[in-house]
Enzyme design. Structure first.
Site, mmCIF file in Angstrom:
data_model
loop_
_atom_site.group_PDB
_atom_site.id
_atom_site.type_symbol
_atom_site.label_atom_id
_atom_site.label_comp_id
_atom_site.label_asym_id
_atom_site.label_seq_id
_atom_site.Cartn_x
_atom_site.Cartn_y
_atom_site.Cartn_z
ATOM 1 N N SER A 161 3.117 -0.677 9.155
ATOM 2 C CA SER A 161 5.143 -1.024 8.356
ATOM 3 C C SER A 161 4.569 -1.465 7.016
ATOM 4 O O SER A 161 5.445 -0.522 5.730
ATOM 5 C CB SER A 161 5.776 -2.423 8.390
ATOM 6 N N LYS A 199 3.397 -7.645 3.238
ATOM 7 C CA LYS A 199 4.339 -7.103 2.682
ATOM 8 C C LYS A 199 4.403 -6.872 1.514
ATOM 9 O O LYS A 199 3.933 -8.221 0.074
ATOM 10 C CB LYS A 199 5.753 -7.620 3.200
#
Length: 240
Positions: A161, A199
């Site tokens: 990701s 993230k």
């Protein structure tokens, strides 16, 4: 946002132009990315051209110009070629219980240590959050200038990701321990006291957004009491 192969090809073209002033041939690009045919290279070049990263110069064979690089790519970064990740096994648990080692200061009037030992604490998800690390598996010896002052620990990245930030599955990341972050920084975030993920940290009003660097993943929004920063990214190790 670029896919991993687009990212690799852009870097390969950029490095070749910087070194020789001549774009690589399609055969060289195919070999560098370990693709079976040149048609895959044609598709990647078309995608990069459509996204404004490169352009083909008219009336010149093999003429490619790199217009820009993703913001996350530092100048001089080499592309991956036949990347083989260094897998670091680790047991799973809470990040909150990690106790990183603080390097001991060097005695006065002595030379600074050649390396600093950083504990490898297991795995972290760069994708759908997984239960995060708890137990130290081994130590890494790193140059002090790579990490600077403070408490640090290392994690193996699991998932894709964050590929548009230059972070790939199998990379080892160095995290500076801390419980705060500025918007835009890449962090280890603990969600609901049990799930950890890597993230980019953002704020959406009173809420916290955990943003992926891959268009295949949605940004996730949480109330401020559900997310606890466990540290922020300061370094990355990749083995070829």
């Amino acid at each position: 946002m670029l896919t991993r192969k687009q990212h690799e090809l852009l870097l390969f073209i950029h490095e070749r132009l910087k070194e020789t002033g001549i774009p690589p041939s399609f055969d060289e690009m195919k070999e560098a990315l370990d693709l079976a045919s040149k048609s895959g290279i044609h598709r990647l070049i078309t995608a990069l051209e459509e996204r404004g990263f490169i352009r083909r110069l008219p009336n010149r064979a093999r003429a490619l110009e790199v217009l820009r690089l993703p913001d996350s790519i530092a100048p001089g970064l080499s592309p991956q070629k036949k990347f083989a990740p260094s897998v670091i096994e680790g047991s799973l648990g809470k990040v909150a219980s990690v106790q990183p080692v603080r390097p001991a200061p060097a005695p006065q009037n002595s030379e600074a240590p050649a390396t600093v030992s950083v504990p490898v604490m297991g795995r972290i998800a760069a994708g759908v959050p997984i239960s995060a690390i708890q137990n130290q598996t081994h130590m890494l010896s790193l140059p002090p200038e790579m990490i600077g002052a403070g408490e640090h620990y290392a994690l193996e990245v699991k998932g894709d990701s964050m590929i548009d930030a230059g972070i790939f599955d199998g990379d080892t990341i160095i995290i500076k321990r801390g419980d705060t972050a500025n918007p835009g920084e890449i962090v280890v975030a603990l969600v609901d006291e049990e799930e950890a993920t890597l993230k980019r940290f953002r704020r959406e009003g009173a809420s916290i957004a955990l943003e992926a660097a891959n268009p295949a993943y949605e940004t996730r929004i949480f109330g401020p009491d559900r997310v606890h920063v466990q540290g922020k990214l300061v370094g990355l190790i990749r083995r070829y």
